[in-house]
Design an enzyme around this catalytic site. Structure first.
Site, short mmCIF file in Angstrom:
data_model
loop_
_atom_site.label_atom_id
_atom_site.label_comp_id
_atom_site.label_asym_id
_atom_site.label_seq_id
_atom_site.Cartn_x
_atom_site.Cartn_y
_atom_site.Cartn_z
CG LEU A 158 -2.08 -0.96 1.29
CD1 LEU A 158 -2.87 -0.78 2.57
CD2 LEU A 158 -2.99 -0.79 0.08
CG ASP A 159 0.62 4.10 -3.08
OD1 ASP A 159 1.43 3.26 -3.48
OD2 ASP A 159 -0.26 4.60 -3.80
CE1 TYR A 160 5.52 7.61 5.03
CE2 TYR A 160 4.69 9.60 3.96
CZ TYR A 160 5.34 8.99 5.01
OH TYR A 160 5.82 9.75 6.03
CG HIS B 161 1.88 3.97 -7.44
ND1 HIS B 161 2.04 3.96 -6.07
CD2 HIS B 161 3.13 4.01 -7.97
CE1 HIS B 161 3.34 3.98 -5.79
NE2 HIS B 161 4.02 4.00 -6.92
NE ARG C 48 -1.97 6.66 -3.86
CZ ARG C 48 -2.49 7.40 -2.88
NH1 ARG C 48 -2.88 8.63 -3.12
NH2 ARG C 48 -2.61 6.90 -1.65
#
Ligand code: URA
Length: 249
Positions: free
Chosen positions: A103-105, A189, A192
């Protein structure tokens, strides 16, 4: 605590009977001391066992946990910028866990961590098309046409066309839109980039479900162990092919 011969057998040194022979022959040491007596108990957390002079690593208990990832954590164990890792949130001595996918930051929500290599393989293999569901706050007012575009597939910045997805407009939040999106693949990602492709960048992203497993009422930063039944259901959901296992609901 575990009997020495059982520990050796679990670690793959040999059958229980063979390991008893090895012990009787003086081939096994516990903390550097040769043990020939049968039935010695060892402490899995502390004792070091060697066979023919080489350290024996115990068969680790399989553990899978579900974490509600907060924003501001990376899902790798080391980060070049020294940012905190999700592993800092989990206090399980003696167990080495690895995040299943990323998972992204900034992304929050459902993250699985496990030492079960088979489960990781099944959940992350592209052929298995495991459903991952997100709630995404998108900038601007998303139209029905754009929702259908997300479902049919959009072209990402690298030219990749995304596969079929499920999308639903949950609500308008001021001038922004809360969208529930289920994808069956896992490009970098991806959510997004899909949102960018329809010109509504992500303002906030939360993963709420993997296959049938939901984040439930777990608070951000909190985690729990999965039950054996949940693990079996996850494995079943992975199936083995495009149309196997997890249906595209
Ligand atoms: N898609 C993204 O863009 N980011 C995530 O963290 C997960 C899915």
């Amino acid at each position: 605590m575990m009997r020495l011969q059982k520990f050796l057998a679990h670690a793959g040194v040999g059958s229980l009977r063979t390991c008893e022979h090895y012990i009787a022959q003086g081939l096994v040491q516990v903390n550097g001391q040769t043990v020939t007596a049968m039935g010695v108990q060892i402490d899995l957390e502390k004792d070091e066992v060697s066979f023919r002079g080489r350290l024996v690593r115990g068969a680790e208990e399989k553990v899978t946990i579900l974490l509600n990832k907060p924003e501001g954590y990376v899902t790798t164990s080391k980060d070049q910028f020294g940012r905190p890792s999700v592993l800092d949130l989990i206090d399980l001595p003696g167990v080495r866990l690895y995040p299943v996918g990323r998972l992204d930051y900034q992304t929050t929500g459902l993250l699985l961590l496990t030492n079960d290599g088979d489960l990781t393989y099944r959940l992350t293999h592209p052929r298995h098309h495991v459903a991952k569901t997100y709630e995404a706050l998108l900038q601007g007012e998303v139209t029905g046409v754009e929702i259908r575009q997300l479902e049919k597939g959009v072209v990402l910045d690298d030219g990749y066309r995304t596969g079929p997805a499920k999308a639903r407009l949950l609500s308008q939040k001021g001038r922004n839109s809360l969208v529930r999106l289920t994808i069956f693949e896992g490009k970098n990602h991806q959510v997004r980039r899909m949102a960018k492709a329809i010109h509504h960048p992500v303002l906030h992203l939360k993963r709420v479900q993997i296959a049938d497993l939901t984040i439930g009422t777990l608070k951000e930063g909190a985690w729990r162990k999965l039950t054996e039944q949940e693990i079996q259901e996850l494995k079943k959901a992975c199936g083995s092919g495009r149309n196997g296992g997890q249906a595209r609901k």
